[in-house]
Scaffold this active site. Structure first.
Site, mmCIF file in Angstrom:
data_model
loop_
_atom_site.group_PDB
_atom_site.id
_atom_site.type_symbol
_atom_site.label_atom_id
_atom_site.label_comp_id
_atom_site.label_asym_id
_atom_site.label_seq_id
_atom_site.Cartn_x
_atom_site.Cartn_y
_atom_site.Cartn_z
ATOM 1 N N LYS A 50 1.076 -1.275 0.087
ATOM 2 C CA LYS A 50 0.033 0.160 -0.016
ATOM 3 C C LYS A 50 0.943 1.277 -0.159
ATOM 4 C CE LYS A 50 -2.146 -1.697 3.735
ATOM 5 N NZ LYS A 50 -1.343 -3.226 3.443
ATOM 6 N N ILE A 51 2.405 0.764 0.796
ATOM 7 C CA ILE A 51 2.893 2.706 0.975
ATOM 8 C C ILE A 51 3.994 3.168 -0.335
ATOM 9 C CG2 ILE A 51 4.810 3.626 2.617
ATOM 10 C CD1 ILE A 51 3.128 1.641 4.956
ATOM 11 N N ASP A 75 9.878 -7.240 -4.847
ATOM 12 C CA ASP A 75 8.764 -7.245 -4.619
ATOM 13 C C ASP A 75 8.467 -8.719 -4.841
ATOM 14 O OD1 ASP A 75 6.191 -8.072 -3.180
ATOM 15 O OD2 ASP A 75 5.911 -6.226 -2.567
ATOM 16 N N CYS A 117 8.917 -2.748 3.001
ATOM 17 C CA CYS A 117 8.279 -3.617 3.668
ATOM 18 C C CYS A 117 8.242 -4.078 5.021
ATOM 19 C CB CYS A 117 9.739 -4.597 2.277
ATOM 20 S SG CYS A 117 11.740 -4.387 2.842
ATOM 21 N N PRO A 118 8.170 -5.199 5.181
ATOM 22 C CA PRO A 118 7.932 -5.461 6.915
ATOM 23 C C PRO A 118 9.172 -5.295 7.366
ATOM 24 C CG PRO A 118 6.944 -6.762 5.775
ATOM 25 C CD PRO A 118 7.215 -5.444 4.142
ATOM 26 N N SER A 154 10.092 2.548 7.167
ATOM 27 C CA SER A 154 9.382 1.319 7.473
ATOM 28 C C SER A 154 10.028 0.761 8.567
ATOM 29 C CB SER A 154 9.421 0.337 6.104
ATOM 30 O OG SER A 154 8.809 0.637 5.170
ATOM 31 N N ARG A 155 10.713 -0.277 8.704
ATOM 32 C CA ARG A 155 11.430 -0.257 10.659
ATOM 33 C C ARG A 155 12.862 -0.254 10.405
ATOM 34 N NH1 ARG A 155 6.510 0.761 11.926
ATOM 35 N NH2 ARG A 155 5.118 -0.759 12.555
ATOM 36 N N ASP A 190 12.971 7.728 8.765
ATOM 37 C CA ASP A 190 11.976 8.105 10.000
ATOM 38 C C ASP A 190 11.731 6.755 11.259
ATOM 39 O OD1 ASP A 190 9.855 9.513 10.867
ATOM 40 O OD2 ASP A 190 8.480 7.558 10.445
ATOM 41 N N GLU A 197 15.486 2.537 18.271
ATOM 42 C CA GLU A 197 14.496 3.507 18.651
ATOM 43 C C GLU A 197 13.771 3.266 20.053
ATOM 44 O OE1 GLU A 197 12.016 3.735 14.656
ATOM 45 O OE2 GLU A 197 10.720 3.126 16.075
ATOM 46 N N HIS A 203 9.401 8.582 14.273
ATOM 47 C CA HIS A 203 8.443 7.859 14.015
ATOM 48 C C HIS A 203 7.429 8.421 13.944
ATOM 49 C CE1 HIS A 203 7.598 3.272 14.045
ATOM 50 N NE2 HIS A 203 7.123 4.108 13.223
#
Ligand code: NAD
Length: 359
Positions: free
Chosen positions: A169-170, A189, A220-221, A248-249, A273, A278, A320
């Site tokens: 989606k993002i 992907d 991606c996750p 993302s992470r 971000d 974090e 974040h």
């Protein structure tokens, strides 16, 4: 250990009492107040959820938690012990939830899979443009009365190759914005999207993406497969002076390897971000003076690695906040309330997070 899971005979929201952890001022109107109104007897708690604070949920049967709350095994077990049957994550990611433990304790885990992909994608582009056009440096110069231009040369976005890792989606929203600026967008992907292809996104393999992109953006996750996807070996394959963006992470990046690559100018600019460590710092104001930290010149729990990143002129770190728009906050609250109402009815669940093998 008590087994927490209890099915509700009533379908009323009044059977659910939620402990909303990590409550902050910015979320009172859009998130906490609607939840407290929907589920009477619920409470907001300004502390982070952890094994030590889990007991504060006693008297409730659900918790609502956020990205940096600690939902490792011992926290989940403690929650189950005090009678919690549902962990309602008010975010998309669930990488900090021990799903095995939740499954074993009979605790339902839900999340908000989509709220505003626009908010997150737009922030990733904001980071990229801030770095490219050196907005922070230019603005600081003007503030100090320096109106010179040397050292501020950017590049046209038009015609540049942007590599997106993840076109969910993002990633697709980011693709659409980059395409609007006239960029060539390539992507990696394992599940290529027809929607992305219709926008003109070209799928390539991972190595080609690294070799060809002038800007790389991660969408991606974080999981076992993607942890430290950006590391010294993959960085070697990238173009010199590449711009790297991560909303993302933090764990997708090996932070120390990226710092080396910034030192050697292999990576020309970094916009993040999210940050690997974090959980120890983000969402807290560590700059305030306290009894334990009187008159301190450094924030409490100073993170040298984060400090080394954040003070570089070619790095922008935001704490974040990519999701943080009014629209996203309301949408997150609506879906979380739906998830908790489904818990009140004993399911079925629209947004349950299942163990990978059970999914
Ligand atoms: P999504 O599920 O719609 O898309 C994720 C995409 O990644 C999917 O297309 C999937 O096939 C792909 N993918 C999975 N493993 C991959 C791999 N190894 N290599 C390449 N692609 C892979 O998720 P989304 O809504 O687009 O969100 C993406 C991530 O953004 C989330 O997992 C979350 O961590 C992060 N996020 C951050 C913020 C923020 O505020 N910073 C907010 C929301 C989400």
């Amino acid at each position: 250990m008590k087994r927490a899971w209890r099915r509700f005979s009533s379908s009323s929201s009044s059977s659910v009492r939620v402990a909303v952890f990590s409550q902050r001022a910015y979320m009172m109107k859009t998130q906490v107040e609607p939840m407290l109104a929907e589920f009477p007897g619920s409470r907001g708690l300004p502390v982070r959820l952890s094994r030590e604070t889990a007991g504060l949920a006693e008297g409730c049967n659900a918790v609502c938690a956020f990205v940096n709350d600690d939902l490792s095994e011992s926290t989940v077990e403690r929650l189950a012990d005090v009678g919690i049957g549902c962990i309602a994550m008010r975010c998309a990611g669930y990488d900090r939830v021990d799903l095995e433990a939740a499954n074993r304790c009979g605790v339902i885990v839900t999340r908000v899979p989509a709220y505003s992909p626009y908010a997150v994608a737009e922030h990733s582009i904001a980071l990229c443009l801030t770095l490219n056009r050196q907005l922070i440096k230019a603005s600081e110069r003007v503030r100090g009365g320096n109106y010179t231009l040397s050292g501020l040369v950017g590049f046209d976005m038009f015609g540049k190759t942007v590599g997106l890792i993840g076109t969910g989606k993002i990633g697709r929203c980011a693709a659409s914005i980059y395409r609007g600026m006239g960029c060539k967008v390539i992507a990696f992907d394992s599940r290529p999207s027809k929607e992305a292809m219709a926008m003109g996104v070209e799928y390539v393999d991972f190595v080609d993406l690294l070799k060809e992109s002038q800007i790389i953006s991660l969408h991606c996750p974080l999981n076992e497969e993607t942890k430290h996807l950006v590391n010294k070996n993959t960085i070697k394959l990238m173009r010199d002076n590449v711009v790297l963006i991560n909303v993302s992470r933090g764990g997708l990046i090996n932070t120390l390897d990226v710092i080396d690559a910034l030192d050697s100018r292999k990576i020309g600019a970094l916009g993040i971000d999210v940050y690997e460590y974090e959980a120890n710092t983000f969402f807290e104001d560590l700059s305030v003076e306290t009894d334990e930290n009187p008159g301190a010149s450094l924030p409490r729990g100073w993170d040298k690695t984060l400090g080394s990143l954040a003070t570089r002129p070619n790095v922008v770190v935001t704490p974040h906040v990519a999701f943080l728009t009014a629209e996203a906050l309301s949408s997150i609250a609506q879906t979380t309330i739906l998830n908790l109402k489904e818990f009140a009815r004993g399911g079925p669940y629209t947004n349950q997070v299942l163990l990978p093998k059970a999914a």
